[in-house]
Design a protein around this motif. Structure first.
Motif, PDB file in Angstrom:
ATOM      1  N   ALA A 143     -20.762 -21.161  -6.295  1.00 30.49           N
ATOM      2  CA  ALA A 143     -21.401 -21.179  -4.714  1.00 30.49           C
ATOM      3  C   ALA A 143     -20.643 -22.138  -3.834  1.00 30.49           C
ATOM      4  N   ALA A 144     -20.082 -22.663  -4.083  1.00 28.89           N
ATOM      5  CA  ALA A 144     -19.146 -24.277  -2.829  1.00 28.89           C
ATOM      6  C   ALA A 144     -18.100 -23.274  -3.046  1.00 28.89           C
ATOM      7  N   ALA A 145     -17.349 -22.408  -2.980  1.00 27.93           N
ATOM      8  CA  ALA A 145     -16.527 -21.515  -3.129  1.00 27.93           C
ATOM      9  C   ALA A 145     -16.641 -20.784  -2.065  1.00 27.93           C
ATOM     10  N   GLY A 146     -17.318 -20.025  -2.481  1.00 27.53           N
ATOM     11  CA  GLY A 146     -17.469 -18.834  -1.390  1.00 27.53           C
ATOM     12  C   GLY A 146     -18.384 -19.417   0.025  1.00 27.53           C
ATOM     13  N   SER A 147     -19.284 -20.054   0.073  1.00 21.82           N
ATOM     14  CA  SER A 147     -19.216 -20.980   1.336  1.00 21.82           C
ATOM     15  C   SER A 147     -18.106 -21.458   2.084  1.00 21.82           C
ATOM     16  N   LYS A 200      -9.811 -22.549 -12.121  1.00 19.68           N
ATOM     17  CA  LYS A 200     -10.275 -21.138 -12.576  1.00 19.68           C
ATOM     18  C   LYS A 200     -11.065 -20.200 -11.553  1.00 19.68           C
ATOM     19  N   LEU A 201     -11.587 -20.743 -10.130  1.00 18.16           N
ATOM     20  CA  LEU A 201     -12.107 -19.890  -9.025  1.00 18.16           C
ATOM     21  C   LEU A 201     -10.501 -18.953  -8.779  1.00 18.16           C
ATOM     22  N   LEU A 202      -9.846 -20.025  -8.564  1.00 23.46           N
ATOM     23  CA  LEU A 202      -8.707 -20.106  -7.827  1.00 23.46           C
ATOM     24  C   LEU A 202      -8.440 -18.639  -7.287  1.00 23.46           C
ATOM     25  N   LEU A 203      -7.572 -18.335  -8.806  1.00 23.89           N
ATOM     26  CA  LEU A 203      -7.008 -16.484  -8.885  1.00 23.89           C
ATOM     27  C   LEU A 203      -7.889 -15.377  -8.512  1.00 23.89           C
ATOM     28  N   ASN A 204      -9.148 -16.150  -9.031  1.00 22.77           N
ATOM     29  CA  ASN A 204     -10.278 -15.040  -8.712  1.00 22.77           C
ATOM     30  C   ASN A 204     -10.485 -14.833  -7.183  1.00 22.77           C
ATOM     31  N   ILE A 205     -10.645 -16.285  -6.604  1.00 24.46           N
ATOM     32  CA  ILE A 205     -11.177 -15.750  -5.195  1.00 24.46           C
ATOM     33  C   ILE A 205      -9.440 -14.791  -4.476  1.00 24.46           C
ATOM     34  N   LYS A 206      -8.404 -15.285  -4.636  1.00 18.26           N
ATOM     35  CA  LYS A 206      -7.035 -14.242  -3.975  1.00 18.26           C
ATOM     36  C   LYS A 206      -7.326 -12.814  -4.749  1.00 18.26           C
ATOM     37  N   ALA A 207      -7.764 -12.924  -5.635  1.00 16.22           N
ATOM     38  CA  ALA A 207      -8.423 -11.337  -6.226  1.00 16.22           C
ATOM     39  C   ALA A 207      -8.884 -10.698  -5.219  1.00 16.22           C
ATOM     40  N   ALA A 208     -10.073 -11.708  -4.658  1.00 14.75           N
ATOM     41  CA  ALA A 208     -11.261 -11.212  -4.603  1.00 14.75           C
ATOM     42  C   ALA A 208     -10.855 -11.001  -3.532  1.00 14.75           C
ATOM     43  N   LYS A 209      -9.968 -11.483  -2.461  1.00 18.14           N
ATOM     44  CA  LYS A 209      -9.579 -10.818  -1.284  1.00 18.14           C
ATOM     45  C   LYS A 209      -9.001  -9.949  -0.967  1.00 18.14           C
ATOM     46  N   LEU A 210      -7.964  -9.817  -2.190  1.00 22.95           N
ATOM     47  CA  LEU A 210      -7.265  -8.792  -2.093  1.00 22.95           C
ATOM     48  C   LEU A 210      -8.016  -7.402  -2.139  1.00 22.95           C
TER      49      LEU A 210
END
Ligand SMILES: *Cc1c(COP(=O)(O)O)cnc(C)c1O
Length: 306
Positions: free
Chosen positions: A75-79, A44-54
Motif C-alpha cells: 500500500a505504501a509503495a503503491g502510493s 521483495k517489492l523493488l524489482l516487481n515495481i520496476k517490472a510493473a512500470k516497464l
C-alpha cells in the motif's frame, strides 16, 4: 526509484555473554530502510515495481492476512510510486479496521475480503479471472512478495554484509528472503534460517525457491531451525515477549513478535548452547515488520513496549 538512500547500518551488539563466548554479533538494520516500506518487504517489492512500470501497469494487486507487513508495504509503495493498489485480504472484514488495514486504506489501497476457503484458491485461474472482471488489468504480486523478483531483490541485502561474516541469521515466512541471502553472489557465510511457522514444510519451500533460480550453482551453505516458532505464525509466549522487551531496553533495537523476535531469541539460544565456535562473526538481518506491533498490541493488550 531506489529508496535505500543510505548505507544500511550494521549495529554491533554488546552483550557480555556473547562477547565472553568469543563471538561478534551485529544487526543489519534493514528495518531502517523506510518507516512504512521496511526491510525485506521493500527488497521483495523493488524489482516487481520496476517490472510493473516497464509493463506500463498502473495497478498492483496482492494478497495477505489482516496484519500483513506485505500488505502494509505494498500500500505504501503503491502510493509512493503512483500505483493504484488492491489488497485481497484473508477472512471477514472486522470494524474498526486494525492499524495495518486502516493505514493501508489511508494509502489508497482498495481492500477486498475473501473467505478463508476462497483465499486458499486465490491464485487459481478462475479467481484471477474474476478479479480481472472486477478490477481490469493489474500487476499481480504473490502473497509475501514471494516470487523470483522477490528473491533477486533479497540477494541485494548481502551487499551490506561484511566479507568476514561467518554466519547470517534471517527469519523465515515464505523463505523468499532466506533464498536471496543463500544465493547472493560472493558470499562466504553460512545462512541460518529461523522459521516463524509451525510445521516442517519450510525446507521444501526453500528448495522450491532455490530450484527456480538460474544461479543454483551459487547456493551457499545453510541450516534451518524449526524449533523457535512459539506456537506458530502470530502466536507468542511470555518468554518471547520478555525477550523482545529486554532486547529493546538493552540494545535499543525494537524487534517484532512475528519474525525478528523469534529469530533473535533462537540466535541467542544457539549462542548460549555453544552452537558457534569462538571467533564466529554473526550478522542478524533485521527484516523490519515493526508496523505489525501496533496491531499486535491492539489485539492482545499492550504486551510489547514501544
Ligand atoms: C515477511 C517477513 C519475513 C518473512 O520473509 P520471507 O521472505 O517471507 O521468508 C521476515 N521478517 C519480517 C519482518 C517480515 O515482515
Amino acid at each position: 526509484m531506489n529508496i535505500v538512500l543510505h548505507q544500511i547500518p550494521l549495529q554491533a551488539i554488546q552483550d557480555p555473554k556473547v562477547l565472553a563466548a568469543g563471538i561478534r554479533l551485529s544487526v543489519l538494520r534493514e528495518d531502517l530502510i523506510h518507516p512504512e516500506i521496511s526491510g525485506n518487504k521493500w527488497r521483495k517489492l523493488l524489482l516487481n515495481i520496476k517490472a510493473a512500470k516497464l509493463a506500463r501497469q498502473t495497478t498492483l494487486l496482492t494478497y495477505g492476512g489482516a496484519f500483513s507487513n506485505h500488505i502494509a508495504a505494498t500500500a505504501a509503495a503503491g502510493s509512493a510510486f503512483g500505483f493504484r493498489t488492491i489488497g485481497i485480504i484473508r477472512g471477514e472484514a472486522t470494524l474498526p479496521l486494525n492499524s495495518t488495514l486502516s493505514n493501508a486504506q489511508s494509502k489508497g489501497m482498495l481492500l477486498k475480503y475473501v473467505s478463508r476457503n476462497a483465499y486458499r484458491e486465490k491464485e487459481s485461474d478462475a479467481f484471477t479471472q474474476s478479479l480481472h472482471e472486477e478490477y481490469g488489468d493489474f500487476y499481480q504480486i504473490p502473497e509475501g512478495g514471494a516470487n523470483l523478483m522477490g528473491i533477486e531483490g533479497c540477494q541485494q541485502i548481502a551487499e551490506n554484509i561484511p566479507t568476514t561474516t561467518t554466519h547470517v541469521a534471517v527469519p523465515m515466512g515464505t523463505a523468499t528472503t532466506a533464498a536471496g541471502i543463500i544465493t547472493a553472489p560472493e558470499k562466504k557465510y553460512v545462512t541460518l534460517g529461523f522459521s516463524s511457522l509451525k510445521g516442517d514444510f519450510m525446507g521444501n519451500q526453500l528448495q522450491m525457491h532455490l530450484q527456480c533460480l538460474s544461479s543454483a550453482a551459487n547456493t551457499g551453505a545453510y541450516e534451518l531451525f524449526g524449533q523457535y516458532h512459539f506456537g506458530g505464525y502470530a502466536r507468542y509466549q511470555p518468554a518471547l515477549l520478555n525477550f523482545i522487551n529486554n532486547f529493546k531496553q538493552q540494545h535499543n533495537i525494537q524487534l517484532d513478535p512475528v519474525y525478528t523476535g523469534k529469530m533473535m531469541y533462537g540466535l541467542f539460544d544457539l549462542i548460549h548452547s555453544g552452537y558457534f565456535p569462538r571467533g564466529a562473526s554473526i550478522v542478524a538481518v533485521h527484516t523490519g515488520g515493526l508496523q505489525g506491533i501496533a496491531g499486535f498490541n491492539e489485539r492482545f493488550g499492550n504486551l510489547i513496549e514501544i
